[in-house]
Design a protein around this motif. Structure first.
Motif, short mmCIF file in Angstrom:
data_model
loop_
_atom_site.label_atom_id
_atom_site.label_comp_id
_atom_site.label_asym_id
_atom_site.label_seq_id
_atom_site.Cartn_x
_atom_site.Cartn_y
_atom_site.Cartn_z
N PHE A 75 58.31 8.36 -9.32
CA PHE A 75 58.86 7.47 -10.34
C PHE A 75 58.09 6.15 -10.47
O PHE A 75 57.71 5.77 -11.58
N PRO A 76 57.84 5.41 -9.37
CA PRO A 76 57.10 4.16 -9.54
C PRO A 76 55.71 4.36 -10.13
O PRO A 76 55.25 3.54 -10.94
N VAL A 77 55.03 5.44 -9.74
CA VAL A 77 53.68 5.68 -10.28
C VAL A 77 53.74 5.88 -11.79
O VAL A 77 52.97 5.26 -12.55
N ILE A 78 54.66 6.70 -12.25
CA ILE A 78 54.79 6.94 -13.69
C ILE A 78 55.24 5.68 -14.41
O ILE A 78 54.67 5.28 -15.43
N MET A 79 56.26 5.03 -13.87
CA MET A 79 56.83 3.85 -14.52
C MET A 79 55.80 2.73 -14.62
O MET A 79 55.64 2.11 -15.67
#
Length: 361
Positions: A304-308
């Motif tokens: 999630f953090p990578v995509i966000m």
């Protein structure tokens, strides 16, 4: 470290409130949006509280209006109030990161370092949207970390972000749905439901955003707004030619510049030291991400953090070309950046410990 757990939140509050004073002094000298939010020099005799029942900037004015008109609070008190509000978000983030760090001392030290970043405290201590949006962002992050993927608090926090900044809420929702699809073994029916919910939320966020901006010209109108931003930023002292950089360097500039000796002045000196530390931590995190990708690619707190952060950064690097605005904007991504670092280093520490056990078993 037990003493640290008890004492550090108090020290963190004092540290955070120090930036309220720094921010107040800075605005008195350099001016800024805080003056507009506190209605300095404005006649409020014909204004009503209900005038500010709108998303975006008016969310801040909805809070400040009664403080100014009915209570006649001084300008400096606004910095104190907004700092106390944003500290709730700071504390939520700290406790969440410490919970992720567990009993690992190295990770706890990392958390302490991340919680002392001056840029993070400075912008969330000013009268403005950054102080207010920090709370729902950190709640969203905490719910995610506890694997409460469909909790009421997660939904409320997302809607709260939407009221303040609809486009950021869209990035959160899109990234979240993609992360769920990548990390959870969902049936085709549940995937369809998730995509349907995303479509509904996109409609809501678009409606809120349309109330704040004129997008009648479609995508061309968005490009015109981006160009207008760049043209204005070229006239400012903090201008950085982000519009002329290739995409990888845009990303690098957004998160890690200015580096030492790139810009003159005490404030740039402080932020350059912070940027250097973040760059070093990120290089190590990138190395461990590649090394332990087979483990991390299954973890929500990595995916999630990578995509966000990718979508979040991509959205802003084409709109902004000013160091000050960039530093203020990236504050919204810092809770997720911090979680990403703790997650990656946590996996690295665990795997290193497991290797030692295998070696001596």
């Amino acid at each position: 470290m037990k003493i640290l757990h008890r004492v550090f939140p108090v020290l963190l509050l004092a540290y955070h409130l120090l930036f309220a004073w720094i921010g107040y002094q800075y605005i008195l000298t350099h001016h800024g949006d805080a003056e507009r939010y506190w209605f300095l020099g404005q006649d409020l005799s014909a204004s009503s509280w209900t005038d500010f029942l709108k998303p975006g900037t008016d969310v801040v004015k909805l809070l400040t209006f009664p403080l100014v008109k009915f209570f006649n609070l001084p300008f400096w008190s606004g910095f104190l109030i907004f700092s106390l509000l944003s500290f709730a978000g700071v504390l939520i983030l700290y406790r969440n990161l410490m919970r992720l760090a567990g009993s690992k001392v190295k990770l706890q030290i990392l958390v302490v370092l991340l919680m002392l970043l001056p840029n993070f405290h400075f912008w969330t201590s000013l009268i403005g949207k950054e102080a207010l949006i920090l709370i729902p962002l950190t709640i969203f992050c905490a719910e995610l970390s506890r694997k409460r993927y469909f909790s009421v608090w997660l939904i409320i926090s997302l809607l709260a972000v939407a009221v303040i900044r609809p486009h950021v809420a869209f990035v959160l929702a899109l990234s979240y749905v993609l992360a769920l699809l990548f990390t959870l073994p969902l049936s085709l029916k549940r995937k369809a439901v998730l995509l349907g919910v995303l479509a509904l939320m996109t409609g809501l966020f678009t409606w809120l955003l349309a109330g704040l901006q004129d997008f009648s010209g479609g995508f061309q109108r968005v490009l015109q707004k981006y160009e207008a931003h760049i043209s204005y930023f070229k006239t400012t002292d903090g201008y950085v030619p982000l519009d002329r950089y290739p995409l990888p360097y845009k990303f690098f500039t957004f998160w890690f510049r200015p580096l030492p000796f790139e810009k003159e002045g005490g404030l740039y000196g402080v932020i350059s030291i912070e940027n250097t530390m973040l760059l070093v931590l990120s290089l190590f995190a990138a190395f461990y991400s590649v090394k332990y990708l087979s483990i991390l690619k299954k973890q929500m707190l990595f995916v999630f953090p990578v995509i966000m952060l990718f979508i979040f950064t991509l959205m802003y690097v084409y709109a902004y070309a000013n160091y000050g605005i960039i530093m203020r904007t990236r504050v919204m991504g810092m809770p997720f950046f911090a979680v990403l670092l703790v997650e990656v280093f946590g996996v690295a520490v665990n795997e290193a410990g497991a290797s030692k056990k295998r070696l001596f078993s």
